[in-house]
Scaffold this motif. Structure first.
Motif, PDB file in Angstrom:
ATOM      1  N   PHE C  27     -10.899  -4.368  -9.748  1.00 46.67           N
ATOM      2  CA  PHE C  27     -11.796  -5.090  -8.851  1.00 46.67           C
ATOM      3  C   PHE C  27     -11.081  -5.702  -7.658  1.00 46.67           C
ATOM      4  O   PHE C  27     -11.693  -6.099  -6.689  1.00 46.67           O
ATOM      5  CB  PHE C  27     -12.543  -6.173  -9.627  1.00 46.67           C
ATOM      6  N   LEU C  28      -9.791  -5.796  -7.771  1.00 52.34           N
ATOM      7  CA  LEU C  28      -9.046  -6.503  -6.741  1.00 52.34           C
ATOM      8  C   LEU C  28      -8.591  -5.608  -5.589  1.00 52.34           C
ATOM      9  O   LEU C  28      -8.376  -6.066  -4.481  1.00 52.34           O
ATOM     10  CB  LEU C  28      -7.826  -7.161  -7.399  1.00 52.34           C
ATOM     11  N   PHE C  29      -8.448  -4.298  -5.887  1.00 53.38           N
ATOM     12  CA  PHE C  29      -7.699  -3.511  -4.918  1.00 53.38           C
ATOM     13  C   PHE C  29      -8.271  -3.441  -3.500  1.00 53.38           C
ATOM     14  O   PHE C  29      -7.519  -3.466  -2.556  1.00 53.38           O
ATOM     15  CB  PHE C  29      -7.360  -2.123  -5.471  1.00 53.38           C
ATOM     16  N   PRO C  30      -9.609  -3.444  -3.339  1.00 53.21           N
ATOM     17  CA  PRO C  30     -10.056  -3.390  -1.945  1.00 53.21           C
ATOM     18  C   PRO C  30      -9.707  -4.665  -1.195  1.00 53.21           C
ATOM     19  O   PRO C  30      -9.432  -4.645  -0.001  1.00 53.21           O
ATOM     20  CB  PRO C  30     -11.565  -3.210  -2.056  1.00 53.21           C
ATOM     21  N   LEU C  31      -9.732  -5.771  -1.952  1.00 43.40           N
ATOM     22  CA  LEU C  31      -9.428  -7.040  -1.310  1.00 43.40           C
ATOM     23  C   LEU C  31      -7.965  -7.093  -0.881  1.00 43.40           C
ATOM     24  O   LEU C  31      -7.643  -7.540   0.215  1.00 43.40           O
ATOM     25  CB  LEU C  31      -9.730  -8.179  -2.290  1.00 43.40           C
ATOM     26  N   PHE C  33      -6.140  -4.516  -0.274  1.00 47.99           N
ATOM     27  CA  PHE C  33      -6.055  -3.561   0.835  1.00 47.99           C
ATOM     28  C   PHE C  33      -6.458  -4.241   2.146  1.00 47.99           C
ATOM     29  O   PHE C  33      -5.799  -4.105   3.172  1.00 47.99           O
ATOM     30  CB  PHE C  33      -6.957  -2.365   0.531  1.00 47.99           C
ATOM     31  N   MET C  34      -7.555  -5.000   2.064  1.00 49.58           N
ATOM     32  CA  MET C  34      -8.071  -5.661   3.250  1.00 49.58           C
ATOM     33  C   MET C  34      -7.064  -6.679   3.800  1.00 49.58           C
ATOM     34  O   MET C  34      -6.735  -6.654   4.987  1.00 49.58           O
ATOM     35  CB  MET C  34      -9.389  -6.341   2.882  1.00 49.58           C
ATOM     36  N   LEU C  46      -3.142   2.843   9.153  1.00 54.49           N
ATOM     37  CA  LEU C  46      -3.797   4.110   8.853  1.00 54.49           C
ATOM     38  C   LEU C  46      -2.869   5.071   8.130  1.00 54.49           C
ATOM     39  O   LEU C  46      -3.272   5.778   7.210  1.00 54.49           O
ATOM     40  CB  LEU C  46      -4.325   4.747  10.141  1.00 54.49           C
ATOM     41  N   THR C  49      -2.694   4.305   4.369  1.00 57.76           N
ATOM     42  CA  THR C  49      -3.852   4.400   3.473  1.00 57.76           C
ATOM     43  C   THR C  49      -3.700   5.483   2.417  1.00 57.76           C
ATOM     44  O   THR C  49      -4.401   5.476   1.420  1.00 57.76           O
ATOM     45  CB  THR C  49      -5.155   4.701   4.239  1.00 57.76           C
ATOM     46  N   SER C  50      -2.813   6.427   2.647  1.00 58.24           N
ATOM     47  CA  SER C  50      -2.747   7.536   1.701  1.00 58.24           C
ATOM     48  C   SER C  50      -1.735   7.295   0.583  1.00 58.24           C
ATOM     49  O   SER C  50      -1.561   8.149  -0.273  1.00 58.24           O
ATOM     50  CB  SER C  50      -2.388   8.821   2.446  1.00 58.24           C
ATOM     51  N   SER C  51      -1.108   6.144   0.563  1.00 57.99           N
ATOM     52  CA  SER C  51      -0.123   5.910  -0.500  1.00 57.99           C
ATOM     53  C   SER C  51      -0.239   4.494  -1.029  1.00 57.99           C
ATOM     54  O   SER C  51      -1.064   3.697  -0.570  1.00 57.99           O
ATOM     55  CB  SER C  51       1.288   6.149   0.014  1.00 57.99           C
ATOM     56  N   ALA C  54      -0.530   1.137   0.913  1.00 58.40           N
ATOM     57  CA  ALA C  54      -1.774   0.517   1.375  1.00 58.40           C
ATOM     58  C   ALA C  54      -1.941  -0.883   0.787  1.00 58.40           C
ATOM     59  O   ALA C  54      -2.604  -1.737   1.359  1.00 58.40           O
ATOM     60  CB  ALA C  54      -2.962   1.384   0.987  1.00 58.40           C
ATOM     61  N   PHE C  55      -1.329  -1.115  -0.374  1.00 63.67           N
ATOM     62  CA  PHE C  55      -1.506  -2.402  -1.047  1.00 63.67           C
ATOM     63  C   PHE C  55      -0.289  -3.315  -0.944  1.00 63.67           C
ATOM     64  O   PHE C  55      -0.241  -4.349  -1.564  1.00 63.67           O
ATOM     65  CB  PHE C  55      -1.832  -2.165  -2.520  1.00 63.67           C
ATOM     66  N   MET C 261      -9.888  -5.761   9.753  1.00 64.89           N
ATOM     67  CA  MET C 261      -9.438  -6.319   8.486  1.00 64.89           C
ATOM     68  C   MET C 261      -9.177  -7.824   8.619  1.00 64.89           C
ATOM     69  O   MET C 261      -9.499  -8.598   7.726  1.00 64.89           O
ATOM     70  CB  MET C 261      -8.160  -5.616   8.018  1.00 64.89           C
ATOM     71  N   LEU C 264     -12.522  -9.535   8.677  1.00 62.99           N
ATOM     72  CA  LEU C 264     -13.127  -9.537   7.346  1.00 62.99           C
ATOM     73  C   LEU C 264     -12.451 -10.554   6.444  1.00 62.99           C
ATOM     74  O   LEU C 264     -13.109 -11.264   5.675  1.00 62.99           O
ATOM     75  CB  LEU C 264     -13.013  -8.152   6.718  1.00 62.99           C
TER      76      LEU C 264
END
Lengths: 356, 419, 293
Positions: C27-31, C33-34, C46, C49-51, C54-55, C261, C264
């Motif tokens: 549940f955390l990963f998009p946050l 990432f953001m 950008l 984002t493929s590896s 990203a986090f 980002m 957001l």
């Protein structure tokens, strides 16, 4: 229920009226206006006067017919087959665009099946609407158990007395905090076909055996991808509702269960679940309603494509009403959606009624 | 800095005037540039200059985010709340004019003398909008790519033919160096589709609607030329020449710069960023698919809303804004093609010999405005969906037929859209 | 013996935390990432984002995106608008919806069942479908303000607040919760001569901590995060715009993802803070609900 003690028309109305008047003015009245629009040819942007056209909008959406296609035959009367051995039929457009069959004018193939040598083709006046209808139902059918069940599991998981549990609760809730529009944008990166995150993870987990999938660009996976993301996003929302329900169950009941030596499952089955009745009804209804309103994900991620595999009813309402300026057509879809969901909730209400 | 000074000066001037007998009449203006700082600054400068330069009118601006600008305007029109001066996208203008959102702009022909024709919005014999700039699309590639692939460099006089274009894509594909040979920008939904891709259809000999009558799309969008276009369009995706509709938006923005694509079909607004990232980027004219090389045209313009009580004030403002120095300022600031040749000479990039001068010529030579009809707004949506479906493998003829039916239905429902 | 049990206990505890943490990751990963992305320049963002990068806050990390975001849009203004609209709506909503629910559950009056069905039915109506009729309605509504009677609600805070106060979900939430409260308490109070308002204030609402917190959280989310289409069509001046409309400022032709980002991340802060505050109400209310049963 009808005890004299609780009987009071004046107080009842007085308490309910402020809230109800607002709902009435700002939702019910506009909805009736939308219903009236569905019987007219009103455009969003137009100098032409509005005309009452009865049920034409409904016919334009709902008309369906079946036509039979005879196979192409050679002069000798033999059925023509293509190189794969499939029977060749005349194109549907030779019928739907022919002056001989004015009743089928403008209709399009929805799906077909073969019976003997002939093909039965179901043609619809509005194939996109039909697909949106089917997709919306599919979406609801899958997301209700996935999201509702997942949220209950989360709530149970989080409803324990552990140090730091608040932090976990907050984390599970996080995706809900972020607007669905934004979530959808982020997931476009995750679902991306070549170097998307999901493909990379799956390929790492399978040591490269996994072939990358263009999750949103493939008719087979697009809707499923949107369902998965949507279920994930709002799970925390329903977790909170389940939690409120869980917390309203008296601890004394759990104590009693534990004294009687009930197993975990028994405790859940005979204490927790019955105590969640009202909550379950709430969650079920709310998810159902929300799932029929699915829009933003589609708008941001797929635009209804590829090949209409992610069209939904509300997306179509907006697409027509605003995008194509056909506000009466959009209103018609929303009325159909309303009636449909009303029927479904009636069934749900019947199934989940309190048995006395 | 100078900008702040001008603004202050304008403020001081208007305060003085307000104290005097002749107060300026307020004219509200809506603009689509919210969030674009450079653009807003230039516009504010023009307004401040205008307010200071004369004593009759005082323009005040309200900016909106571009992506939702049209929705805001339509909503305000419905609610009877339009401003005086309206910024309007060229192809949308006939729709708003027909619907009565706009009134003709009382501007003299002298004021628009020498402006690119595609910056003048005409509908029903009247001028409804005038733009300060136009935009153009070109085929981006690298000089080194052309050389490595041994390709002829196409010119405006002698653009690539369809066969040459496809051979170029094949050559790029054969190297195996690229994710895809061609980036069409399918990640950009909305108006980009008809703006960027309908010129291909027109170059094949088809069109979105029949421009001789504007009352049907039959034949134009589903005739032989259109079907040939559709087959070609589908093959671009089916045969792996270009990424499909699920293209990552980030790849659209940076893929060409990063070398993922050999060619990119992109607008001049992306040219400045690309110049920074790619030393030897070159901008090629559109290929000729048989009916001449064509690119889209028509960008944002200023018009007067029907709610405006002082169209003459609005016209005065537009005439003021049309000065070459402002056209050049916009061009330098946000990379658009200035509306006149003189203004182009004043810019850094579009002056003769400048890196983007080619776009001015493209705009002047190849451009064709999108169908000038109130029905365009709907037809554009239908066209977008048809192209997206065909890209995803839908049957070409059936899809185009369906698109024609939908456009024709819409024209009929709207009683011919006043043509 | 005792040792083994404690070992077992320790293991089970570890397993519990492992499960909790694994789920947390999902549940955390998009946050993450953001937030991480908001610190990176676009190009790198950008490419990452493929590896797993990203986090991770690696590479060229700075607050530049925040600085640029503040230059691009009046973020403070948008957030203040959204917070004001959200808080006002939530407070009024809790009050009016709980009153209505109280009446539906505890009072017995003519038309009750029918009215409740109508309310639940409004849950089905997606806002998108009534936006235009509603726009036409509010543009003509009267209002008595400081300057006397005026017509039209466009470009105000009230147009962003009042239509959203009453909603079926909140009423429904309270109804379902109230159904579980012991009726005997209410009837006993009635026997002792308490007025309905007293019962609502002194008995029912003090027991309703969890549902008030739940309703407030859910309502604030809809108000803060999903207010896009409506303010877009009823608010034209920048001074009244909320955060979601402000998001549009960042979607220019070439999207500045780093700034998106950053924006957001900034606008998520109030909601998360709000949730953390209400979470306490959530916990402290467990004790009070224990009274029943």
């Amino acid at each position: 229920m009808s005890s004299k003690l609780t009987r009071s028309n004046r107080a009842g109305w007085l308490f309910a009226l402020p809230g109800f008047s607002l709902l009435f003015l700002f939702i019910i009245v506009p909805f009736f206006f939308a219903f009236w629009l569905s019987l007219t040819n009103q455009r969003l942007v137009s100098p032409n006067p509005t005309e009452f056209i009865g049920l034409k909008n409904y016919r334009d959406l709902l008309s369906v017919s079946i036509i039979t296609l005879e196979p192409e035959r050679t002069e000798a009367g033999e059925v023509v087959r293509d190189k794969d051995g499939e029977i060749e039929y005349p194109r549907v457009r030779t019928i739907t665009r022919s002056d001989e069959f004015p009743q089928y004018r403008g209709m399009q193939e929805w799906f077909r099946w073969q019976s003997g040598d002939t093909a039965k083709v179901v043609i619809a006046a509005d194939v996109v609407f039909m697909k949106a209808l089917v997709n919306t139902l599919t979406f609801a059918l899958f997301i209700v158990p996935i999201q509702g069940g997942g949220a209950l599991l989360l709530a149970l998981l989080i409803n324990q007395k552990l140090r730091g549990i608040n932090a976990y609760r907050t984390i599970y809730f996080m995706p809900v905090v972020i607007s669905i529009v934004v979530i959808s944008l982020l997931w476009r990166f995750i679902y991306s076909g070549n170097e998307g995150l999901l493909n990379n993870i799956l390929s790492a987990l399978t040591f490269g055996a996994f072939t990358p999938v263009d999750w949103l660009g493939n008719t087979e996976t697009a809707l499923g991808s949107i369902i998965a993301m949507s279920a994930w996003q709002a799970m925390g929302f329903h977790m909170v509702i389940w939690l409120a329900g869980l917390q309203s169950i008296s601890p004394t009941l759990y104590e009693a269960a534990s004294i009687e030596g009930a197993s975990k499952w028994q405790t859940f089955r005979y204490v927790t679940w019955p105590g969640l009745r009202n909550t379950a009804v709430l969650v079920l209804i709310v998810i159902t309603m929300q799932s029929f309103a699915v829009f933003a994900q589609v708008d941001v991620m797929t635009n209804g494509g590829p090949l209409d595999s992610t069209q939904t009813l509300v997306f179509q309402t907006v697409e027509r009403g605003y995008g194509k300026q056909d506000i009466s057509g959009g209103a018609t879809i929303s009325v159909i959606l309303f009636l449909m969901v009303l029927m479904i909730s009636a069934v749900q209400a019947f199934l989940t009624r309190e048995r006395k | 800095m100078t900008l702040t000074k001008t603004t202050l000066g304008a403020l001081a001037a208007s305060t003085l005037l307000a104290g005097g007998a002749a107060a300026q009449t307020d004219l509200s203006l809506w603009y689509h540039g919210a969030g674009n700082e450079v653009e807003s600054n230039i516009l504010n400068g023009i307004i401040a200059d205008f307010n200071a330069a004369q004593s009759d009118w005082s323009v005040s601006v309200e900016s909106f985010p571009q992506q939702s600008y049209n929705d805001s305007v339509v909503a305000s029109a419905l609610a009877g709340n339009l401003p005086c001066i309206l910024d309007v996208d060229g192809p949308v203008m006939p729709n708003w004019a027909w619907a009565g959102y706009l009134q003709p702009l009382p501007i003299s022909e002298d004021a628009i003398e020498g402006h690119l024709e595609s910056t003048i919005g005409r509908w029903d014999g009247e001028i409804y909008g005038v733009g300060l700039w136009d935009a153009a699309v070109a085929l981006y590639t690298r000089d080194s790519t052309l050389e490595a692939l041994g390709l002829r460099r196409p010119t405006l006089e002698e653009p690539w033919t369809k066969d040459e274009f496809m051979a170029a894509l094949d050559a790029a594909k054969a190297t195996g160096d690229y994710d895809y040979p061609l980036d069409l920008g399918t990640a950009w939904t909305g108006e980009w589709y008809p703006y960027a891709y309908s010129p291909f259809l027109q170059s094949f000999g088809g069109d979105i609607v029949d421009r001789s009558t504007y009352d049907t799309a039959e034949g134009a969008l589903n005739g032989d030329a259109a079907i040939a276009f559709g087959e070609w369009w589908q093959s671009l995706f089916a045969e792996g020449y270009a990424p499909g509709t699920s293209q990552d938006p980030a790849d659209r923005d940076t893929g060409f710069i990063e070398g993922k694509y050999a060619f990119s079909w992109n607008g001049n607004w992306a040219a400045a960023t690309t110049l920074e990232g790619v030393d030897d980027v070159i901008f090629l004219p559109a290929p000729d698919f048989g009916n001449g090389p064509i690119i889209g045209a028509g960008s944002w313009q200023f018009g007067v809303s029907s709610a405006c009580e002082h169209p003459e004030g609005a016209a005065a403002f537009v005439e003021h804004a049309l000065q070459d120095k402002y056209l050049a300022a916009f061009s330098d600031g946000i990379g658009l093609i200035p509306g006149t040749k003189d203004a182009a000479q004043m810019t850094e990039k579009y002056a003769e010999g400048g890196p983007l001068a080619v776009f001015f010529d493209l705009s002047a030579e190849q451009s064709l405005v999108r169908p000038v009809s109130p029905g365009y707004v709907v037809a554009a949506k239908v066209f977008e969906k048809a192209l997206s479906d065909i890209a995803n493998g839908a049957d070409v003829a059936d899809t185009l037929d369906a698109a024609v039916d939908e456009i024709d239905d819409d024209i009929e429902t709207n009683q011919g859209y006043g043509h | 013996m005792a040792l083994v049990t404690s070992d077992n206990h320790g293991l089970r505890l570890a397993a519990r935390y492992a499960t909790l943490s694994l789920v947390a990751l999902i549940f955390l990963f998009p946050l993450v990432f953001m937030v991480v992305s908001s610190l990176k320049p676009d190009q790198q963002l950008l490419a990452d984002t493929s590896s797993i990068r990203a986090f991770l806050p690696v590479g060229d990390i700075s607050l530049d995106n925040y600085v640029k975001a503040f230059e691009r849009a009046p973020i403070g203004r948008f957030m203040a608008n959204s917070v004001f609209v959200t808080v006002t709506t939530v407070l009024m909503s809790i009050l009016l919806c709980s009153l209505a629910a109280f009446s539906f559950v505890f009072l017995d009056w003519t038309g009750r069942g029918a009215l409740l069905s109508v309310i639940v039915a409004t849950l089905i109506i997606p806002f998108e479908t009534i936006a235009v009729p509603l726009l036409l309605l509010v543009s003509k509504l009267p209002w008595i303000g400081l300057e006397g009677l005026e017509t039209g609600w466009l470009n105000t805070y009230r147009v962003q607040i009042i239509p959203w106060i009453a909603d079926a979900l909140t009423i429904f939430l309270f109804v379902q919760f109230f159904k579980d409260l012991p009726r005997e308490l209410i009837e006993a109070a009635r026997v002792e001569g308490a007025s309905w308002l007293t019962i609502y204030r002194r008995i029912v609402m003090p027991l309703s901590g969890p549902v008030v917190a739940t309703a407030a959280i859910l309502k604030s989310l809809t108000m803060y995060n999903n207010q896009y289409l409506w303010p877009l069509i009823v608010v034209q001046d920048e001074a009244h715009r909320p955060v979601m409309v402000g998001l549009g400022y960042f979607f220019q032709l070439q999207i500045a993802w780093g700034e998106v980002m950053a924006y957001l991340t900034l606008i998520s802060v109030p909601v998360i803070a709000f949730y953390l505050v209400l979470q306490r109400a959530f916990i402290s209310s467990i004790a009070s609900t224990g009274v029943k049963g």
